[in-house]
Design a protein around this motif. Sequence first.
Motif, PDB file in Angstrom:
ATOM      1  N   GLY A 161       8.390 -34.054  11.559  1.00 37.49           N
ATOM      2  CA  GLY A 161       7.059 -34.229  10.990  1.00 37.49           C
ATOM      3  C   GLY A 161       6.221 -32.971  10.937  1.00 37.49           C
ATOM      4  N   LEU A 162       6.758 -31.838  11.368  1.00 37.80           N
ATOM      5  CA  LEU A 162       6.001 -30.583  11.377  1.00 37.80           C
ATOM      6  C   LEU A 162       6.642 -29.596  10.405  1.00 37.80           C
ATOM      7  N   VAL A 163       6.092 -29.546   9.194  1.00 36.27           N
ATOM      8  CA  VAL A 163       6.651 -28.725   8.120  1.00 36.27           C
ATOM      9  C   VAL A 163       5.525 -27.983   7.422  1.00 36.27           C
ATOM     10  N   LEU A 171      13.908 -31.512  20.570  1.00 32.71           N
ATOM     11  CA  LEU A 171      14.383 -31.282  19.210  1.00 32.71           C
ATOM     12  C   LEU A 171      15.656 -32.076  18.936  1.00 32.71           C
ATOM     13  N   PRO A 172      15.831 -32.583  17.716  1.00 27.61           N
ATOM     14  CA  PRO A 172      17.089 -33.242  17.357  1.00 27.61           C
ATOM     15  C   PRO A 172      18.204 -32.208  17.238  1.00 27.61           C
ATOM     16  N   ALA A 228      19.085 -29.393  10.029  1.00 27.68           N
ATOM     17  CA  ALA A 228      19.487 -28.893   8.714  1.00 27.68           C
ATOM     18  C   ALA A 228      19.245 -29.942   7.631  1.00 27.68           C
ATOM     19  N   GLY A 229      19.498 -31.209   7.956  1.00 27.63           N
ATOM     20  CA  GLY A 229      19.292 -32.281   6.993  1.00 27.63           C
ATOM     21  C   GLY A 229      17.836 -32.432   6.607  1.00 27.63           C
ATOM     22  N   ALA A 230      16.938 -32.273   7.567  1.00 28.24           N
ATOM     23  CA  ALA A 230      15.503 -32.385   7.282  1.00 28.24           C
ATOM     24  C   ALA A 230      15.055 -31.286   6.332  1.00 28.24           C
ATOM     25  N   VAL A 231      15.539 -30.058   6.556  1.00 31.44           N
ATOM     26  CA  VAL A 231      15.179 -28.950   5.667  1.00 31.44           C
ATOM     27  C   VAL A 231      15.769 -29.175   4.275  1.00 31.44           C
ATOM     28  N   ALA A 232      17.019 -29.627   4.207  1.00 27.59           N
ATOM     29  CA  ALA A 232      17.674 -29.848   2.918  1.00 27.59           C
ATOM     30  C   ALA A 232      16.965 -30.926   2.107  1.00 27.59           C
ATOM     31  N   GLU A 233      16.511 -31.979   2.777  1.00 29.41           N
ATOM     32  CA  GLU A 233      15.809 -33.057   2.074  1.00 29.41           C
ATOM     33  C   GLU A 233      14.503 -32.553   1.457  1.00 29.41           C
ATOM     34  N   LEU A 234      13.756 -31.767   2.211  1.00 34.58           N
ATOM     35  CA  LEU A 234      12.498 -31.225   1.697  1.00 34.58           C
ATOM     36  C   LEU A 234      12.753 -30.202   0.591  1.00 34.58           C
ATOM     37  N   TYR A 235      13.813 -29.425   0.735  1.00 33.21           N
ATOM     38  CA  TYR A 235      14.189 -28.466  -0.301  1.00 33.21           C
ATOM     39  C   TYR A 235      14.451 -29.200  -1.624  1.00 33.21           C
TER      40      TYR A 235
END
Length: 296
Positions: free
Chosen positions: A106-108, A170-171, A177-184
Amino acid sequence: MSGGGWRCDGVRWPGEAPELGWRRGRERRVSVLAYGGGLGFRAVGERRCAGARGNECPLGAVVAGRSTGGRCAECARLDRAHSVAADTMPDDPRTYRVYLAWFGPGLVKVGITGEERGAARLREQGAVAFSWLGRGPLMAARRTEEVLRAALGVPDRIPYARKRAVRGQLPGAEERAGAVAELYARAFGLQGRDWPESLEPLPLEVVDQVEVFGIGRGDGPLRAVRELVDGGVVAGRLVAAAGPDLHLAVGGGDAVVVLDTRLLTGWELSGVPDAAAIVSVPLVDIGGGGVQGGLF
């Protein structure tokens, strides 16, 4: 880390190891920090304004111990006025990069940095993982940043206190990596419609900085330094670092205290034995709510 008029100039991340900067008049030097090594100092006298744009504060103003800016009002104004964030240099010829930074669930945030700086800005902010989004002229990068903030619903700033709160839970690497890829993917869904044509898209490449920072090894810190005081000691073993925060093992056990090095700027610091491993400045409880003012 002797006294002799040297004042701390904060932490920087030119590479994958944090460095403490020091200044004495026009003289400058750095101390490269290593995990597992001892770090100890005693605050001396009063905290003085850190100045602006590499220049000394003309007033030599005293600043509050809890200020993370470390500058008087006038120097803070001058420093801000010449920053990229102030948009006062629209004709800047340098190339900028737009990034997507992930600090925890939740912190992006989306931001920009000069391409010549590489990932230094991401390390300075304590980004746990990130990916570049695009590169181009300053104003194109700034426009893309604004579009993505609105579309993704992310803030322009995340308080360091919130970043600290999630570092111990942290997970795993795949989930990060999945969280960053989804937002990308969401960000690139806007390409061609809202992105400036002069911004060159960059492919997804998730950079994970957990190992660089030395974090994610069990429970997070429970206390943080609230402020330095004249004669106060901070000494321990450096076990991790992220952004401006140094994580110090103190008290001869597993207890870890966070030192926000922005609280060091402007202080003259004298050395203490590495074996001291004590903290005699006010602390704040970041694990359960409460304040401690004594020796730890």
